[in-house]
Design an enzyme around this catalytic site. Structure first.
Site, PDB file in Angstrom:
ATOM      1  CB  VAL A 111      34.585  47.118  42.262  1.00 39.14           C
ATOM      2  CG1 VAL A 111      34.316  46.241  41.052  1.00 39.14           C
ATOM      3  CG2 VAL A 111      34.745  48.565  41.862  1.00 39.14           C
ATOM      4  CB  SER A 112      35.585  46.421  47.604  1.00 39.37           C
ATOM      5  OG  SER A 112      34.548  45.489  47.787  1.00 39.37           O
ATOM      6  CB  THR A 113      39.512  48.906  46.093  1.00 41.82           C
ATOM      7  OG1 THR A 113      39.862  47.809  45.257  1.00 41.82           O
ATOM      8  CG2 THR A 113      39.411  48.454  47.541  1.00 41.82           C
ATOM      9  CD  GLN A 173      37.926  45.005  44.192  1.00 40.82           C
ATOM     10  OE1 GLN A 173      36.933  45.670  44.428  1.00 40.82           O
ATOM     11  NE2 GLN A 173      38.215  43.884  44.818  1.00 40.82           N
TER      12      GLN A 173
END
Length: 186
Positions: free
Chosen positions: A10-12, A15
């Site tokens: 996941v990017s952050t 999330q």
């Protein structure tokens, strides 16, 4: 022994990996590497560990293609690395499985399209540069020393002005001045 390994990203931190975890759990992955990192981030240690763990006959599974690669070219490079180890790649959402002839075909079509796009960009760039040159435009930075400045340099040198002062007055670097003088003497 052929292993099924997984990679989640996941990017952050806010999330959730739950959807991806559930999908890979259904695939009976022996081990899953999880990472919180932007797809644009070049350094992804968990992905590197997953890739380093692959052996001949293994399969690396991701939930979706964009979880693996930053761009199409990076994705192609990464899958090429997986295949060079004698392993396969599977993306659940897109249904790509490079262990099958159809999966390899689909992936290689993607690769061919990416290469075609790169060639088109290169061709357009070269055509644009040629058109600009035909109109008298030259790439790069404009010359710091114009013909008028070159004449001024000669006058100042003849008058005995120190080179440091010439550079300061003409607002050019000393290295630029010395480079000009070396080129002019050739």
């Amino acid at each position: 022994m052929k292993l099924t390994l997984g990679y989640l990203r996941v990017s952050t931190a806010d999330q959730s990996l739950d959807l991806q975890r559930d999908a890979l759990a259904a695939e009976n992955c022996l081990r899953v590497w999880e990472e919180v990192a932007s797809g644009a981030q070049k350094e992804r240690p968990q992905l590197q560990q997953a890739l380093d763990s692959l052996r001949v006959g293994d399969t690396l599974v991701v939930w979706r293609l964009d979880r693996l690669g930053r761009s199409l070219s990076h994705l192609i490079e990464t899958v090429g690395l997986i295949e060079s180890k004698g392993a396969a790649f599977r993306s659940l959402t897109e249904g790509i499985d490079t262990s099958t002839p159809t999966g390899r075909l689909v992936f290689h079509i993607f690769s061919s399209l990416a290469e075609f796009e790169r060639e088109l960009v290169k061709e357009r760039t070269l055509a644009g540069l040629a058109a600009a040159r035909a109109r008298g435009r030259v790439g790069g930075q404009p010359a710091k020393i114009t013909p008028a400045k070159a004449r001024q340099i000669l006058r100042m040198l003849e008058d005995g002005t120190p080179k440091t002062e010439i550079a300061a007055v003409l607002e050019i670097g000393r290295a630029t001045l010395y480079r000009h003088l070396a080129e002019a003497s050739d």
